[in-house]
Write an enzyme that holds these catalytic residues in place. Structure first.
Site, PDB file in Angstrom:
ATOM      1  N   ASP A 164      97.300  42.979  54.221  1.00  0.00           N
ATOM      2  CA  ASP A 164      97.787  43.239  55.244  1.00  0.00           C
ATOM      3  C   ASP A 164      96.931  41.856  55.298  1.00  0.00           C
ATOM      4  OD1 ASP A 164      98.874  45.291  56.032  1.00  0.00           O
ATOM      5  OD2 ASP A 164      96.432  45.777  56.335  1.00  0.00           O
ATOM      6  N   GLY A 211     102.737  51.553  63.229  1.00  0.00           N
ATOM      7  CA  GLY A 211     103.225  52.196  62.094  1.00  0.00           C
ATOM      8  C   GLY A 211     101.758  52.760  61.541  1.00  0.00           C
TER       9      GLY A 211
END
Ligand code: S3P
Length: 441
Positions: A322, A96
């Site tokens: 994350d 991404g």
């Protein structure tokens, strides 16, 4: 697909150097490609995601030399020369960051490029980048307006915009700023709460006129003056705090452990997991704090600890975005309840991470409740394990459940270990050198 299984370990001990920071690695290749002169990059993460960025930049005319063995990367920057149309479709795999940042970067040149990705990347929303970049004059062709594959039709003199991000996203912020390099005037991005600032720090390091001002309401206003002269400087990439978080949780939950992870970025906008784990009772110290290429770094020392559940402050979420999979593993071993909120962005990561965490916890025998953007983990009982978790093309889900296997009652397996190579090549070997037992399933 090749599976891996992680068996209960008696202790983890030693020093483990984790690979370079993924965010900084992508950016050092991109900024090196743009700058005037030769950039060398030491400590680059040679993971699949970053190699996709290198290949994409090369396909668009950048001169990046791949070192023969792991070592120093060398980039001859374009300076005033443009990136050009790649001959073939650019495949960005699982990444991404490559996709969104390169959309902003390529959009500032008169070129056409088609970007595609794997099944995971093809499901992720791109409208959040397409919308502001279109306002700046970049054109896109997509099948449904929001997903890859997509065609970028760039232009060499973009319109500067003032844009407020609807979600806290460093990728969207960075895509706009990279397009802003090719817009005459000031590009201004307001982020609701501060996200990782590597783009700002690194562009400033290379000579760009870029400021960042925090407002009274906690939002952040970043202003970049277009067409800066970027002058090549050498980058030293510190170890990735997101990768180090797996070792940190492993050492906390495995008894008799004492692990040192040298030279890790402890940028406050990345270090939320360490603050959270300390609040949970984790024995974690940042030793020898210093600076490398404008990034704060330290050696992280972790010893096994009795953890307790906490409520994670929502304002801290962007600085540990994350790390919720591995935090959920830590929470499974913590006495009491851990409550996490404001997690909507987890649903659009490499997988729907919120659902993947909840599914994995249920499979391993941990009690948890998932809401639309919340997760409550009831810890305190050693997870049962004894199951196989689907990685679903998500490296962080795969690694998190392997970490759980080190301290669960029975081994924990994952069905696909290849995904780990996107961010943490050598993960199993490095864990095993500390005393883990991770091997073929
Ligand atoms: C990244 C930003 C974050 C993060 C990703 C890397 C970056 O994504 O999850 O792993 O390098 O800018 P979002 O911007 O979507 O939050």
């Amino acid at each position: 697909m090749t599976g891996l299984v992680s068996k209960p370990a008696s202790s983890l001990k030693g020093t483990a150097r984790v690979p370079g920071d993924k965010s900084i690695s992508h950016r050092s290749l991109m900024f090196g490609a743009l700058a005037e002169g030769v950039t060398t990059v030491t400590g680059l993460l040679e993971g699949e995601d970053v190699l996709r960025t290198a290949a994409a930049l090369t396909a668009m005319g950048a001169a990046i030399e791949t070192p023969a063995a792991t070592g120093v990367w060398r980039i001859r920057g374009l300076g005033a020369a443009p990136l050009t149309s790649p001959r073939a479709t650019v495949y960005l795999g699982n990444s991404g960051t490559s996709a969104r940042l390169l959309m902003g970067l390529a959009g500032g040149y008169p070129l056409q490029a088609v970007f595609t990705g794997d099944d995971s990347l093809s499901r992720r929303p791109m409208g959040r980048v397409i919308k502001p970049l279109s306002q700046m004059g970049v054109r896109f062709e997509t099948s449904d307006g929001d997903r890859m594959p997509l065609k970028i039709i760039g232009a060499d003199n973009l319109t500067p915009i003032e844009y407020t991000l609807p979600v806290a996203s460093a990728q969207v912020k960075s895509a706009i700023l990279l397009a802003g390099l090719h817009a005459r005037g000031n590009t201004v991005v307001t982020e609701p709460s501060p996200t990782r600032d590597h783009t700002e720090r690194m562009l400033r390091f290379l000579g760009a006129d870029i400021t960042s001002v925090t407002q009274n309401d906690g939002s952040n206003v970043i202003t970049l003056k277009g067409f800066p002269k970027l002058v090549a400087r050498d980058f030293t990439v510190p170890s990735d705090p997101s990768s180090a978080a797996f070792l940190t949780v492993a050492a906390l939950i495995t008894k008799d452990s004492d692990v040192l992870i040298p030279n890790v970025s402890v940028n406050p906008l990345r270090a939320g997991i360490y603050e959270t784990l300390r609040e949970m009772g984790g024995d974690i110290t940042f030793e020898n704090p210093r600076e490398a290429s404008g990034e704060p770094v330290a050696d992280i020392r972790v010893r096994s600890s009795a953890l307790k559940g906490i409520t994670v402050p929502p304002a801290r979420v962007p600085s540990m975005i994350d790390e919720f999979p591995v935090l959920s593993v830590a929470a499974s071993f913590a006495e009491g309840k851990t409550y996490m909120s404001d997690l909507a962005e987890l649903r659009v990561k490499e997988s729907d991470r919120l659902a993947a965490i909840a599914r994995g916890l249920a499979q391993t025998g941990v009690k948890a409740e998932m809401g639309e953007d919340t997760l409550t983990v009831h810890g305190g009982q050693t997870p049962q394990g004894g199951c196989t978790i689907a990685a679903n093309l998500d490296h962080r889900i795969a690694m998190s459940f392997l970490i759980m296997g080190l301290a669960a009652k029975e081994p924990v397996a994952i069905d696909d270990s290849e995904t780990i190579g996107t961010s943490f090549p050598g993960f199993a070997g490095l864990m095993n050198a500390l005393g883990a037992g991770i091997g073929p399933a």
